[in-house]
Design a protein around this motif. Structure first.
Motif, PDB file in Angstrom:
ATOM      1  N   LEU A 530       0.892  -1.125   0.207  1.00  0.00           N
ATOM      2  CA  LEU A 530       0.115  -0.333  -0.163  1.00  0.00           C
ATOM      3  C   LEU A 530       0.479   1.264  -0.019  1.00  0.00           C
ATOM      4  CD1 LEU A 530      -2.981   1.172   0.431  1.00  0.00           C
ATOM      5  CD2 LEU A 530      -2.488   1.425   2.552  1.00  0.00           C
ATOM      6  N   GLN A 533      -1.295   7.044  -1.220  1.00  0.00           N
ATOM      7  CA  GLN A 533      -1.777   7.773  -2.758  1.00  0.00           C
ATOM      8  C   GLN A 533      -2.628   8.670  -2.197  1.00  0.00           C
ATOM      9  OE1 GLN A 533      -3.695   3.882  -3.683  1.00  0.00           O
ATOM     10  NE2 GLN A 533      -5.134   4.727  -4.911  1.00  0.00           N
TER      11      GLN A 533
ATOM     12  N   TRP B  62      -3.005   2.903   7.042  1.00  0.00           N
ATOM     13  CA  TRP B  62      -4.104   2.651   6.600  1.00  0.00           C
ATOM     14  C   TRP B  62      -4.271   3.579   6.096  1.00  0.00           C
ATOM     15  CZ3 TRP B  62      -8.836   2.972   8.879  1.00  0.00           C
ATOM     16  CH2 TRP B  62      -8.179   2.983  10.435  1.00  0.00           C
ATOM     17  N   THR B  64      -4.810   7.959   4.699  1.00  0.00           N
ATOM     18  CA  THR B  64      -3.503   8.623   3.698  1.00  0.00           C
ATOM     19  C   THR B  64      -3.713  10.705   4.324  1.00  0.00           C
ATOM     20  OG1 THR B  64      -5.280   8.854   2.255  1.00  0.00           O
ATOM     21  CG2 THR B  64      -3.503   7.629   1.273  1.00  0.00           C
ATOM     22  N   PHE B  71      -7.788  10.616   5.360  1.00  0.00           N
ATOM     23  CA  PHE B  71      -9.062   9.543   4.296  1.00  0.00           C
ATOM     24  C   PHE B  71      -9.064   8.507   5.419  1.00  0.00           C
ATOM     25  CE2 PHE B  71      -7.637  12.910   1.660  1.00  0.00           C
ATOM     26  CZ  PHE B  71      -9.075  12.918   0.510  1.00  0.00           C
ATOM     27  N   VAL B  74      -8.016   4.750   3.316  1.00  0.00           N
ATOM     28  CA  VAL B  74      -7.770   5.311   2.291  1.00  0.00           C
ATOM     29  C   VAL B  74      -8.344   5.082   1.285  1.00  0.00           C
ATOM     30  CG1 VAL B  74      -6.527   3.355   1.641  1.00  0.00           C
ATOM     31  CG2 VAL B  74      -5.814   5.335   0.120  1.00  0.00           C
ATOM     32  N   LEU B  75      -8.544   5.912   0.453  1.00  0.00           N
ATOM     33  CA  LEU B  75      -9.556   5.684  -0.983  1.00  0.00           C
ATOM     34  C   LEU B  75      -9.161   5.022  -1.454  1.00  0.00           C
ATOM     35  CD1 LEU B  75     -11.517   9.253  -1.150  1.00  0.00           C
ATOM     36  CD2 LEU B  75     -12.045   7.661  -0.123  1.00  0.00           C
TER      37      LEU B  75
END
Lengths: 1103, 321
Positions: A530, A533, B62, B64, B71, B74-75
């Motif tokens: 992961l 991002q 996990w 962002t 978030f 994370v999206l």
């Protein structure tokens, strides 16, 4: 049934030899169809239902119901109907051609196996659009109406699974034909019982020939109190010698304690409810086929409707196994009765049986789920594999193709039409499994891959049939939306199918079912690295979307990661499967949430209109009710009907008269009742809201389709001074009635507490107010001059009568209750009334305009401490020449007073009665029987032993009044029955004893007598409607039954509790339904939520 | 150390986690689907990335952060699998109680943008807006008092008045005119409320969503009013306060089943791991994509935004969580 092909059918000896060829050609056709359609996408869900009917003729003169062999005549009449034809062919089999799409679509009708059967389908397929779903029931009703219109006199389309007396010794069919014909060779039914189209007799004959004897159906008989035991079917003839097959019974075909049947008609003459879905593509179809499969037995148990065969109650509830045996063409070798010699294999199931394959290409399908005993034709499977078909689907068809084709037309064997489907369908459509996977027909490119759900029994009413159809459709959407996993091992479904046959399996038995139907989301693997991002990075890859960005867990999972298969499912009741765990303490290990909660959750994810949702809830309620036992299956109802019939001798035999009455009742039900749910007392209930709190209601006597409602609104207690408001409002009785009539309303700065129309002067409406007075209004009707139709109802103030003076500190008394006396006293209307200050008064009301004469308003008695008096009743007893006045109050006291009418009879006295000269005498004040306020009293009148016509002893002792019965309702949550005994009350200061009581949670605020009648010889029934204060409204039955020694038994029974109110119920009213015999249309109102609810109750016990 | 941060919480597709939202009777109004959906999604990500040795920082694996927006998780947009026209996409935007109406313009944009991105679409078919304090049942009981409150919208909370509702609606009308929202709808409006609302707006609502109990009790006045004004009455079972701040802290806090992002209290000592400061949910948006012709719900989920610490406009938070 598909279109009926014409041709020259082969007898079994020839057909047997051609079987291999038909199978091979069928496989070639299948491959062509599969290749052409395997990538076919059909965006729309389309679905259809099939309803099958028996045509029954009711002979009123002989009180007999017969099966009518009039299929051909009815279909002919339908196809010749010019009006119907305008909408396209209504009997496609007769008229040819496709049904014209997109026209106003009338339903279409089709022949079926039995010559007494009809099938009807919608004229075009349904979609998932809710508008379509809501049309289903109407369409089914329309089908029945159209069918009936094209039948002969006395004939009816009846949706019973089987005709109760099919195959009895009498003339159970019309026209009559004797049994023992060459095709069926049955000793019970004639060949003419089957559709004369050559396909059907051939089918029956070839099944029999292949099998080497007649089919054999033995259904355990229902062991009733007087059933001869052991039971030997008395209708079996052991001395018949027309056909070699007549030896079957001499060789032990008829089993002990069973009803024996010997022909295809006993099975294939059953009516079913089948639903077909069009899937998006072959894959979705395969998923639906698998996921719906475990539901087959559950829905069979829920729709159970078959408790009678050949004139006997049987010990099973459903049709399924009888059909299975009626078409079982397996030889003794295939059955395993003798070693294999000529046949290829032993076959565990009949051609008509629960299905034996799963076919989805689904990673969740574990090999352990598959049927270990599956028989397949390896050679044909190899051919399908060679043709490119995957193993799973090839196995499925290679399994269906182990059977022999039964009806082969000589013309078809000349040349293979590889683009056709006749050979494929020959086998496909004579494999009657509970699910069917249907490839697109080669001649119609618009139709996609379909799945048929086939286990359900037909239901007696269209409401029920619509409910089950729509339930299955919604379930299919739930399965796809939640990606449900309902897999259990196939042999468990086979077991479930057997369990579903047991009497009352729906309530008493348990079925294997998967515990957790939801997708596994636990161990995603492999871990994607992961990267932090940017959240709005566009997804660039064109990969298949994954769950939460992880690869779908199950797809990567190995069986070794999974729990043992046996831990995935357990035994559950139908209630747990349908309604979920909350409804009943069940297996704690089960996580199954219930199919109905799942459907509701699905519906809450869609944009569903309020009206649609309520309609759908009616259907869901039926299914939920069946599962939890609050609603009966058709089978239970029929069994009950038979066993309660006066002619039934408790020996299992269902006579001609019982059958006639049964069918007559079913037909009458359907003609009279809108839906089945109302029969069970759970009618469609609707509510309206008011702008103020309702507390009393009265039906307008001259216009019973309207009611007047009185309201009472008190501002918040914190307001000083508290303000009161109230109103009289005219409303329609039913929420949707009489929209065009202008209805009046009057608003006041006081509240209305009670409302009564005068019993003699119908237009006078009395209203008790919170201002210490009773006001009189007149309801006037205005008619349209042109049309003469009711135009408006107006309320006009007439006059008022002061009842209670102010208190010392200026407070005005609420008039809590009043009742008009049935007779006028002194030619003036008179009434009794109770007040907030504790007084019970007798009032001679002056005529309009006259100054009220307060001297003609006397206090009869007073409750203690001036607590509220709540209710009163006055009765004129002409025998003892007295007026009895009963009242109840907040002090828990029930007080009875008497006013002696001096001299002569009451009728002479009444004209000159002057209240000032009366001296009321308190007879008794009872405070032992109630533990809280007495708020309702209802006078039932003479005890049944002295009722009209029986009261001869009254003349013998003229000074004695007969014993009376009355009821009280109290805040202490009891309804009580009292006996006011004779001899003369005048001398009696005896104690008042409760002779009957029932606890009604929430309290009893008002009591209304709906009906009184006698059942049996000496049982008097009183049907009471109760405003139940805090918990809604009740219908209660009071029965008074005379025992052997003249002692009486009194019993209360709650017939219905209406619980939809969320606030105090103060007012109830009811009237007889105009259409449905025995039905009461009830209105109840609740206070703070300002609701008016309409509901119904059907008195099942009234003749 | 108190942080000022926006937290975007998401459930992902709740249809595939049916189990966690199905535990209770679903007829009552509820926020079970939202709360359990968030919890299930957090824990799925948490477990999957539980490798970190430093539990106080584990959430960074996990989630962002972009500027001051976090978030959670994370999206990972789950775009629709069929062409846009196959779907009926409905979103429901919940403005939460106690949040100044002045923020709604910005909140609306944030919320709609997230949904469009998640589903990979340019427009939605229907947006239903839920205003705080608007409850059909409450209207039923004390209509008069309620409307007095509203007219006197200078009351302590301006976010509940008619003016604020109309102002927010103008923002939605703008989305409508740009083709991003095809139809607009309201939630829990009584006929009285509609009667006051309709003359004030130029794009009329086509939908009014009301909570329906077993009895199917709908006042006739509303049925008639809706009919006359071409408003379709739809059902829902969302509760009034769909995301209370206490629930939010529980979801994000260090407790059992929490996401271990926030500290246990707004003013926990610095020694305690987790972000400090008041947490105040600002809005919730629910989205549902249904394959029209097949009645299959392909994707359904929620986003919620919660403010940690002080918000940008500097208006004081009423939250005590």
């Amino acid at each position: 049934m598909g279109l009926l092909q014409l041709g020259t059918p082969l007898g079994w000896d020839k057909a047997k030899d051609a079987a291999g060829q038909v199978r091979e050609w069928g496989i070639e056709q299948l491959l062509t169809i599969w290749r052409k359609n395997k990538d076919k996408e059909r965006a729309m869900l389309l679905w259809g239902d099939e309803i099958e009917y028996l045509v029954v003729e009711l002979d009123q003169e002989q009180q007999k119901a017969r099966l009518s062999l009039s299929q051909a005549e009815v279909l002919q009449a339908l196809s010749e109907d010019k009006e119907l034809q305008k909408h396209g062919p209504i009997v496609p089999d007769y008229q040819g051609g496709e049904v014209v799409k997109n026209q106003a679509t009338l339903p279409t009708f089709h022949p079926e196996f039995g010559r007494f059967m009809l099938e009807a389908t919608p004229g075009k397929p349904w979609s998932i659009d809710f508008k379509d779903l809501l049309e289903v029931e109407e369409d089914m009703k329309l089908r029945r109406v159209i069918a009936k219109q094209h039948m002969g006199k006395g004939q009816y389309p009846v949706t019973l699974t089987t005709f109760p007396r099919l195959g009895t010794k009498d003339d159970f069919i019309t026209p009559y034909y004797p049994p023992s014909g060459p095709a069926l060779r049955s000793q019970f039914v004639p060949d003419e019982i089957a559709n004369p189209h050559i396909r059907f007799p051939t089918l029956a004959a070839n099944i029999r020939s292949r099998r080497g004897r007649k089919v054999e159906l033995n259904v355990p008989v229902f062991h009733d109190d007087k059933t001869q035991w052991p039971f030997h079917d008395p209708t079996v003839n052991y001395h018949m010698h027309n056909w070699p097959e007549d030896d079957d019974v001499r060789n032990g075909a008829a089993k002990e304690n069973c009803v024996y049947m010997d022909a295809m008609a006993f099975g294939m003459g059953s009516c079913c409810l089948q639903i077909t879905f069009q899937a998006k593509n072959i894959n979705e179809g395969r998923v639906l086929y698998d996921q719906l499969s475990p539901l087959g037995p559950i829905l069979l148990a829920l729709t159970a409707a078959t408790p009678i065969y050949k004139g006997f109650l049987v010990d099973t509830d459903v049709r399924w196994n009888q059909i299975s045996r009626a078409v079982d063409d397996r030889t003794r070798e295939e059955l395993g009765e003798v070693p294999l010699k000529n046949d290829r294999w032993q076959i565990p199931k009949s051609r008509y049986a629960s299905n034996s394959t799963y076919i989805a290409q689904d990673s969740r399908l574990r090999p352990e789920y598959l049927d270990p005993n599956l028989v397949i034709d390896q050679k044909l499977k190899q051919r399908l594999l060679d043709g490119g078909m995957d193993d799973m689907l090839a196995t499925h068809f290679a399994h269906l193709f182990i059977r022999d084709p039964l009806v082969i037309f000589a013309e078809d064997l000349k040349e293979l039409d590889v683009n056709g489907s006749n050979h494929f369908e020959n086998l496909q459509s004579t494999n009657w499994q509970h699910m069917r996977f249907k490839p697109p027909p080669p001649d119609n490119p618009n139709i996609g891959w379909r799945v048929e759900f086939r286990s359900m029994e037909i239901q007696m009413t269209d409401f029920e049939n619509a409910a089950f159809s729509i339930f299955i459709v919604l379930l299919s959407r739930v399965i796809l939306s939640f990606d449900l996993n309902l897999y259990i091992p196939i042999p468990r479904t086979t077991e479930n199918m057997e369990v579903a046959h047991r009497r009352e399996a729906v309530l008493n038995d348990k079925f294997w079912f998967r515990k957790n139907p939801f997708p596994r989301k636990t161990t995603p693997s492999p871990s994607p690295p992961l990267q932090p991002q940017h959240h709005d990075t566009n997804q660039t890859s064109s990969e298949k979307p994954t769950v939460n960005g992880f690869a779908n867990s199950a797809s990567g999972a190995h069986s070794s990661d999974l729990p043992p298969v046996d831990d995935e499912y357990c035994l559950m009741t139908v209630n747990e499967i349908i309604n979920g765990p909350g409804s009943m303490a069940g297996d704690k290990g089960s996580q199954f949430p219930g199919l109905i909660p799942l459907v509701r959750h699905y519906l809450s994810s869609l944009n569903v209109s309020v009206t649609t949702r309520c309609q759908l809830e009616r259907y869901l309620d039926l299914i939920a009710g069946r599962a939890n036992g609050s609603l009966w299956t058709n089978s239970k109802w029929i069994r009950h009907f038979v066993r309660e019939h006066p002619e039934y001798k408790h020996d299992s035999a269902v006579s001609e008269k019982v059958t006639y009455d049964l069918i007559n009742t079913v037909v009458a039900d359907i003609e009279q009742r809108e839906d089945w749910s109302s029969k069970n007392g759970a009618g469609w209930e609707i509510s309206r809201s008011l702008d103020q709190e309702p507390d009393c209601i009265a039906i307008v006597p001259d216009h019973p389709q309207y009611v007047v409602i009185g309201t009472y609104s008190l501002s918040a207690a914190s307001d000083t001074p508290q303000t009161k408001r109230g109103s009289l409002q005219i409303h329609t009785y039913s929420p949707d009635g009489g929209r065009d009539v202008e209805l009046d309303r009057l608003d006041f700065d006081f509240g209305i507490y009670d409302l009564q129309f005068h019993p003699l002067h119908h237009e006078w409406l009395g209203a008790a107010t919170s201002h210490g007075e009773i006001r009189f209004y007149v309801v006037t009707s205005h008619y349209d001059e042109v049309t003469d139709e009711l135009h408006s109802l107006k309320l006009t103030y007439y006059w008022h009568v002061p009842i209670e003076p102010h208190s010392d500190n200026g407070n005005q008394a609420i008039i809590t209750f009043f009742q008009f006396l049935e007779t006028e006293i002194g030619r003036l209307p008179s009434l009794v009334t109770t007040t907030q200050f504790g007084n019970t008064r007798l009032v001679k009301a002056p005529i309009a305009g006259a100054t009220p004469d307060l001297s003609q308003n006397i206090v009869i008695h007073k409750q203690s401490m001036e607590l509220e008096a709540w209710t009163t009743v006055a009765v004129v007893d002409t025998i003892t020449n007295q007026i009895l006045i009963l009242s109840g109050g907040d002090d828990s006291q029930l007080i009875i007073s008497s006013i002696a009418l001096s001299g002569g009879s009451y009728t002479e006295a009444d004209a000159r009665l002057d209240l000032t000269r009366l001296s009321p005498q308190k007879l008794l004040a009872d405070r032992r029987n109630h533990s809280a306020g007495v708020v309702a009293i209802f006078w039932l009148g003479r005890h049944p032993s002295h009722a009209m016509g029986e009261g001869t002893d009254v003349q013998d002792t003229p000074a004695q009044s007969p014993p009376y019965l009355f009821l009280t309702g109290s805040y202490d949550e009891h309804l009580r029955l009292f006996l006011l005994p004779s001899p003369s009350l005048h001398d009696q200061k005896s104690r008042l004893e409760t002779i009957g009581t029932i606890h009604l949670e929430g309290g009893v605020w008002r009591i209304i007598l709906l009906d009184t009648y006698t059942t049996e010889v000496l049982v008097t029934n009183y049907i009471l409607l109760i405003a139940g204060h805090a918990t809604g409204a009740f219908v209660v039955r009071l029965t008074c039954k005379r025992g052997l020694d003249d002692d009486w038994e009194y019993a209360f029974k709650v017939e219905k509790q209406f619980t939809e109110h969320e606030s105090l119920v103060y007012a109830v009213v009811a009237k007889k339904d105009e259409l449905v015999h025995g039905k009461w249309d009830v209105i109840s109102t609740s206070f703070y939520d300002k609701k008016i609810c309409n509901w119904g109750w059907v008195d099942e016990e009234k003749e | 150390m108190a942080a000022n941060m926006k937290l975007i919480l998401s459930t992902s597709n709740v249809m595939s986690s049916g189990q966690s939202v199905m535990r209770r009777p679903i007829y009552s109004k509820s926020n079970v689907e939202l709360v359990n959906g968030l919890r299930a999604n957090f824990s799925l990500y948490q477990h999957h990335f539980s490798s970190s040795n430093n539990p106080s920082d584990a959430y960074k694996q996990w989630t962002t952060q972009e500027d001051n927006t976090l978030f959670v998780p994370v999206l990972r947009p789950q775009t629709l699998s069929e062409p846009r026209e196959s779907y009926d996409i409905t979103v429901k935007l919940f403005y939460l109680p106690g949040i100044p109406a002045s923020r709604r313009c910005k909140h609306t944009r944030e919320a709609i943008d997230l949904v469009l991105k998640e589903l990979g679409v340019q427009s939605v078919d229907l947006l239903i807006v839920s205003f705080p304090g608007v409850s059909f049942d409450a209207d039923d009981d004390g209509e008069e008092e309620m409307s007095e409150d509203e007219s006197a919208s200078a009351d302590s909370d301006d976010s509940q008045g008619l003016d604020a509702q109309v102002k927010s609606w103008k923002v939605l009308e703008d989305y409508h005119s740009r083709g991003i929202i095809s139809q607009l709808g309201l939630s829990e409006f009584s006929s009285d409320r509609l009667d006051k609302f309709l003359p004030e707006v130029s794009v009329r609502p086509t939908v009014d969503q009301i909570n329906v109990k077993d009895c199917c009790v709908v006042p006739k006045t509303l049925i008639m009013y809706a009919k006359n004004n071409n408003i379709e009455l739809l059902t829902h079972n969302d509760c009034m306060d769909i995301l209370p701040c206490g629930t939010t802290r529980e979801l994000l806090g260090p407790g059992d089943g929490g996401a271990h992002i926030l500290a246990s209290n707004p003013d926990s000592p610095d020694s305690e791991p987790g972000l400090k400061g008041n947490i105040e949910p600002q809005w919730v948006i629910k989205y549902t994509a249904v394959v029209k012709d097949r009645g299959v719900v392909e994707n359904k989920g929620y986003f919620a935004m919660a403010q940690l610490g002080e918000s940008e406009d500097g208006l004081p938070s009423k939250s005590k969580c």
